[in-house]
Design a protein around this motif. Structure first.
Motif, PDB file in Angstrom:
ATOM      1  N   ASP A 100       0.833  -1.196   0.000  1.00  8.65           N
ATOM      2  CA  ASP A 100       0.000   0.000   0.000  1.00  8.65           C
ATOM      3  C   ASP A 100       0.872   1.253   0.000  1.00  8.65           C
ATOM      4  OD1 ASP A 100      -3.026   0.739   0.460  1.00  8.65           O
ATOM      5  OD2 ASP A 100      -1.873   2.097   1.729  1.00  8.65           O
ATOM      6  N   VAL A 101       1.917   1.255   0.791  1.00  5.76           N
ATOM      7  CA  VAL A 101       2.841   2.388   0.830  1.00  5.76           C
ATOM      8  C   VAL A 101       3.514   2.566  -0.526  1.00  5.76           C
ATOM      9  CG1 VAL A 101       5.055   3.156   1.783  1.00  5.76           C
ATOM     10  CG2 VAL A 101       3.263   2.345   3.306  1.00  5.76           C
ATOM     11  N   GLU A 102       3.942   1.460  -1.114  1.00  2.00           N
ATOM     12  CA  GLU A 102       4.615   1.530  -2.412  1.00  2.00           C
ATOM     13  C   GLU A 102       3.689   2.088  -3.494  1.00  2.00           C
ATOM     14  OE1 GLU A 102       6.865  -1.440  -5.593  1.00  2.00           O
ATOM     15  OE2 GLU A 102       5.579  -2.257  -4.020  1.00  2.00           O
ATOM     16  N   ASN A 103       2.428   1.679  -3.480  1.00  3.41           N
ATOM     17  CA  ASN A 103       1.490   2.109  -4.510  1.00  3.41           C
ATOM     18  C   ASN A 103       1.015   3.541  -4.316  1.00  3.41           C
ATOM     19  OD1 ASN A 103       1.591  -0.429  -5.729  1.00  3.41           O
ATOM     20  ND2 ASN A 103      -0.107  -1.217  -4.521  1.00  3.41           N
ATOM     21  N   ASN A 104       0.743   3.934  -3.069  1.00  2.00           N
ATOM     22  CA  ASN A 104       0.110   5.228  -2.807  1.00  2.00           C
ATOM     23  C   ASN A 104       1.093   6.380  -2.645  1.00  2.00           C
ATOM     24  OD1 ASN A 104      -2.397   3.980  -2.872  1.00  2.00           O
ATOM     25  ND2 ASN A 104      -2.479   3.671  -0.663  1.00  2.00           N
ATOM     26  N   TYR A 105       2.346   6.078  -2.380  1.00  4.44           N
ATOM     27  CA  TYR A 105       3.313   7.157  -2.136  1.00  4.44           C
ATOM     28  C   TYR A 105       4.495   7.103  -3.094  1.00  4.44           C
ATOM     29  CZ  TYR A 105       0.731   7.601   2.258  1.00  4.44           C
ATOM     30  OH  TYR A 105      -0.248   7.775   3.207  1.00  4.44           O
ATOM     31  N   SER A 106       4.336   6.388  -4.207  1.00  2.94           N
ATOM     32  CA  SER A 106       5.455   6.210  -5.133  1.00  2.94           C
ATOM     33  C   SER A 106       5.887   7.514  -5.790  1.00  2.94           C
ATOM     34  CB  SER A 106       5.073   5.187  -6.208  1.00  2.94           C
ATOM     35  OG  SER A 106       3.922   5.611  -6.920  1.00  2.94           O
ATOM     36  N   ASN A 107       4.975   8.487  -5.909  1.00  2.04           N
ATOM     37  CA  ASN A 107       5.303   9.748  -6.570  1.00  2.04           C
ATOM     38  C   ASN A 107       5.702  10.841  -5.592  1.00  2.04           C
ATOM     39  OD1 ASN A 107       2.784   9.980  -5.432  1.00  2.04           O
ATOM     40  ND2 ASN A 107       1.913  11.187  -7.105  1.00  2.04           N
ATOM     41  N   GLN A 108       5.973  10.472  -4.344  1.00  2.00           N
ATOM     42  CA  GLN A 108       6.363  11.447  -3.336  1.00  2.00           C
ATOM     43  C   GLN A 108       7.797  11.197  -2.882  1.00  2.00           C
ATOM     44  OE1 GLN A 108       3.508  12.307  -0.213  1.00  2.00           O
ATOM     45  NE2 GLN A 108       1.830  11.405  -1.393  1.00  2.00           N
ATOM     46  N   ASN A 109       8.396  12.216  -2.303  1.00  2.00           N
ATOM     47  CA  ASN A 109       9.772  12.123  -1.809  1.00  2.00           C
ATOM     48  C   ASN A 109       9.754  11.506  -0.412  1.00  2.00           C
ATOM     49  OD1 ASN A 109      12.472  12.451  -1.208  1.00  2.00           O
ATOM     50  ND2 ASN A 109      12.288  14.658  -0.806  1.00  2.00           N
ATOM     51  N   ILE A 110       9.677  10.176  -0.346  1.00  2.00           N
ATOM     52  CA  ILE A 110       9.628   9.481   0.938  1.00  2.00           C
ATOM     53  C   ILE A 110      11.046   9.347   1.482  1.00  2.00           C
ATOM     54  CG2 ILE A 110       8.897   7.405   2.156  1.00  2.00           C
ATOM     55  CD1 ILE A 110       6.623   9.041   0.970  1.00  2.00           C
ATOM     56  N   GLY A 111      11.271   9.895   2.675  1.00  2.00           N
ATOM     57  CA  GLY A 111      12.591   9.832   3.282  1.00  2.00           C
ATOM     58  C   GLY A 111      12.826   8.545   4.047  1.00  2.00           C
ATOM     59  N   ALA A 112      11.786   8.074   4.757  1.00  2.00           N
ATOM     60  CA  ALA A 112      11.922   6.855   5.561  1.00  2.00           C
ATOM     61  C   ALA A 112      10.543   6.378   5.991  1.00  2.00           C
ATOM     62  CB  ALA A 112      12.799   7.105   6.776  1.00  2.00           C
ATOM     63  N   LEU A 113      10.479   5.098   6.331  1.00  2.00           N
ATOM     64  CA  LEU A 113       9.273   4.497   6.903  1.00  2.00           C
ATOM     65  C   LEU A 113       9.593   4.023   8.306  1.00  2.00           C
ATOM     66  CD1 LEU A 113       6.419   3.183   6.835  1.00  2.00           C
ATOM     67  CD2 LEU A 113       7.495   1.183   5.769  1.00  2.00           C
ATOM     68  N   ILE A 114       8.843   4.505   9.289  1.00  2.00           N
ATOM     69  CA  ILE A 114       8.983   4.044  10.673  1.00  2.00           C
ATOM     70  C   ILE A 114       7.885   3.018  10.911  1.00  2.00           C
ATOM     71  CG2 ILE A 114       9.008   4.691  13.101  1.00  2.00           C
ATOM     72  CD1 ILE A 114       9.752   7.526  12.252  1.00  2.00           C
TER      73      ILE A 114
END
Length: 643
Positions: free
Chosen positions: A104-118
């Motif tokens: 879900d994270v990969e699909n919904n936030y793929s176009n954003q600058n994700i720094g890290a997942l806690i």
């Protein structure tokens, strides 16, 4: 004045030349830190539950506040599904699917600058695939916060019950009970099953190690039709720390008759193998396969005929199905002409690459939310290029998506003429859907659900009443209960003018009143999540000056996955962090987690540059400048000529 006249004329010339201007636009996107919190019941299954609910959540909130000073922080909660956090976690989810959260994270936030997942979790997952298979797809580090207790405790548990969802009346069906005994080596154990008729079946076994695992097989006779309830119990020990996993209940639906399905193909094709395997895996149907050119038997013995690769040479077979009132499913027809339920004006030998999209207004039967979501991810099919038009009374479950456009051209449609049900799957590549299901989930459950729903609808005998209710017989407590209804007038046309009401009665005889919502040609009712137990319902509608009542029942199964294992899996969390370039922390180390993220030089803003080309004629302000210059020139000329 001559200068003003020259300037306005020059600007007009520039406009006529249609000159293009280039501009470099920079857009900076700040890093986003995702905070994913395990919202399942196992988070509170240990002695630190009070700390987790109060102080720990407060500390996590402090970390979030500190990170928000530099980054954008978004919080999600996950259990069986993942959702954006609207409040603090309540730790009430009945299942944990870490792999689904990562997807879900990969699909919904793929176009954003994700720094890290806690990731805040105890590492226990009881639904979905091993998350280690998916985490390497992420392009950012995963920092895990490990909660729970990893110490093994004395425990005897029913780990799993393997059984078919359906059995046929008069048949014998097996039930497998998987028993796990920890730190009880040498102890005698008794496993018992109580059937719905008051009979008790028991087996004895002895634990031979401190981590003893054994599978026992029981066999039962399917004596009566309907939903049958069974209860399983294993020996309780006085010093066990978790007794909630010593008993489980399960249900099996006993069906009167076993449907016989004929699967025909004009030529060998992987679609045929995929359908055949789906039918065999369910165990609910007797399936016979043959090439259509070799088949010579009468059709009366079959409940459904599936024909792959329909062509004009199958005209007699189609006619025989109609004459014998046998439902028909055409899969991947080779020609677009004479298909039941749809007309296709197609160009010869031209095809489209079409993706699949669910038709949300479809009302003949329900499919799970997981299947609806999965349909969007399926590989494209090769479909006929042309104009599609559904016949009156036809319904499409899945439509074609061409590029970014969702069309009303069907992929999977259903129709009914004079009581004869037919379905058509238009497209080559059904087998790829099965492979995608296995690739994503390590099983074919969603593909089998789709095939099973089609077969179930086509083989169910037609209801000739003016009021028809479709409801599930068995659902899990973490699944929404949805019902649908159809109302017909005297000419058997669908109508939605009258109101349809329903009374739901639980095991304590408490009644709940509902009214169905209306769609374009049917009715729907979402009962939401219901507590485990047996429910009866009574639906009413007044049509053709007559009050029609339909009665039925449904069983809501308890989901016990979170009770089976309460020992934290910190090794999994460590591997998730190690494979993604993150680190593992414990609740007492939240300040170190905060500092590590704030000091991470790789978590930084990203600037995107875009070249913009603009025609000078699109600059609206230039027209106003020309107008002002001309106005000033006219005013001055008028002024001086007066003097």
């Amino acid at each position: 004045m001559s200068f003003l006249r020259f300037a306005s004329a020059s600007l007009i010339v520039f406009l006529l030349l249609n000159i293009f201007l280039k501009q470099l636009k920079n857009e900076t996107q700040n890093p986003v830190i995702l905070l994913a919190v395990d919202n399942s019941r196992s988070m509170l299954a240990n002695s630190d539950s009070a700390f987790i609910k109060q102080e720990f959540l407060k500390n996590i909130g402090s970390v979030r506040t500190a990170l928000e000073k530099k980054f954008s922080v978004k919080t999600v909660l996950f259990g069986s599904k993942t959702k954006a956090a609207e409040a603090d976690p309540e730790f009430n989810e009945k299942e944990t699917d870490i792999d689904n959260m990562i997807s879900d994270v990969e699909n919904n936030y793929s176009n954003q600058n994700i720094g890290a997942l806690i990731l805040v979790s105890d590492g226990i997952y009881n639904k979905g695939s091993n998350p280690l298979y998916n985490v390497e797809k992420l392009q950012f580090p995963v920092y895990t916060v490990a909660t729970g207790d990893t110490n093994e405790v004395k425990d005897i548990a029913i780990r799993k019950i393997n059984h078919n969802q359906f059995a046929y009346s008069g048949n014998i069906f097996p039930v497998e009970i998987v028993i796990n005994a920890k730190k009880y080596s040498g102890k005698e154990l008794t496993v018992s099953i109580n059937d719905p008729f008051g009979k008790k079946f028991t087996q004895q076994l002895k634990a031979t190690s401190d981590n003893f695992l054994s599978t026992l097989t029981f066999t039962f006779n399917a004596e009566a039709s309907g939903v049958q309830h069974f209860h399983t119990q294993v020996t309780l020990m006085e010093d066990e720390s978790n007794v909630a996993n010593n008993s489980q209940s399960f249900v099996i639906e006993v069906i009167d008759n076993r449907s016989k399905i004929l699967l025909l193909a004009n030529y060998p094709h992987p679609d045929v193998a995929a359908i055949k395997e789906a039918l065999l895996s369910s165990g609910n149907y007797e399936t016979e396969y043959a090439l259509s050119a070799d088949f010579q038997k009468p059709l009366k013995a079959y409940s459904l005929v599936i024909l792959h690769g329909y062509s004009p040479q199958n005209t007699q077979l189609i006619s025989d199905c109609r004459n014998n009132n046998i439902p028909l499913w055409l899969v991947n027809p080779s020609v677009p002409e004479n298909l039941p339920g749809v007309k296709i004006a197609s160009s010869f030998n031209k095809q489209n690459e079409a993706e699949a999209v669910v038709n949300n207004s479809f009302g003949l039967f329900n499919i799970s939310d997981d299947l609806k979501k999965f349909v969007k991810e399926l590989p494209a099919l090769k479909t006929f290029f042309g104009n599609y038009s559904l016949n009156n009374g036809s319904n499409s479950l899945i439509n074609q998506k061409i590029g970014m456009v969702e069309t009303e051209s069907p992929v999977l449609l259903f129709s009914e003429t004079n009581g004869l049900k037919t379905s058509v799957f238009i497209g080559d590549g059904l087998w790829r859907w099965k492979l995608r299901d296995f690739s994503e989930h390590k099983n074919c459950n969603l593909f089998n659900e789709l095939i099973g729903k089609v077969i179930q609808y086509l083989t169910v005998k037609g209801d000739k009443s003016f009021f028809r209710i479709t409801s599930p017989k068995i659902v899990n407590e973490n699944e929404m209960v949805e019902l649908s209804a159809e109302v017909y007038n005297k000419t058997y046309e669908l109508i939605t003018e009258p109101d349809v009401t329903l009374i739901l009665i639980n095991e304590k005889n408490k009644q709940f009143n509902y009214t169905f919502s209306k769609t374009s040609n049917a009715y729907k009712l979402n009962l939401g999540f219901l507590p485990p137990g047996e429910y009866k319902y009574e639906a009413k509608v007044k049509v053709n000056n007559e009050l029609i009542v339909k009665k039925g029942s449904l069983h809501v199964k308890e989901v016990v996955a979170e009770k089976l294992n309460t020992v934290a899996n910190h090794q999994l969390l460590f591997q998730l962090s190690a494979r993604s370039g993150g680190k593992l922390f414990y609740p007492k180390d939240l300040q170190k987690l905060q500092d590590d993220i704030l000091k991470n030089q790789f978590i930084k803003p990203i600037t995107y540059s875009t070249n913009l080309t603009t025609s000078i004629i699109d600059l609206k302000w230039l027209f106003f400048v020309i107008l002002i210059i001309l106005s000033v020139e006219w005013f001055l000329r008028k002024r001086f000529s007066t003097i």
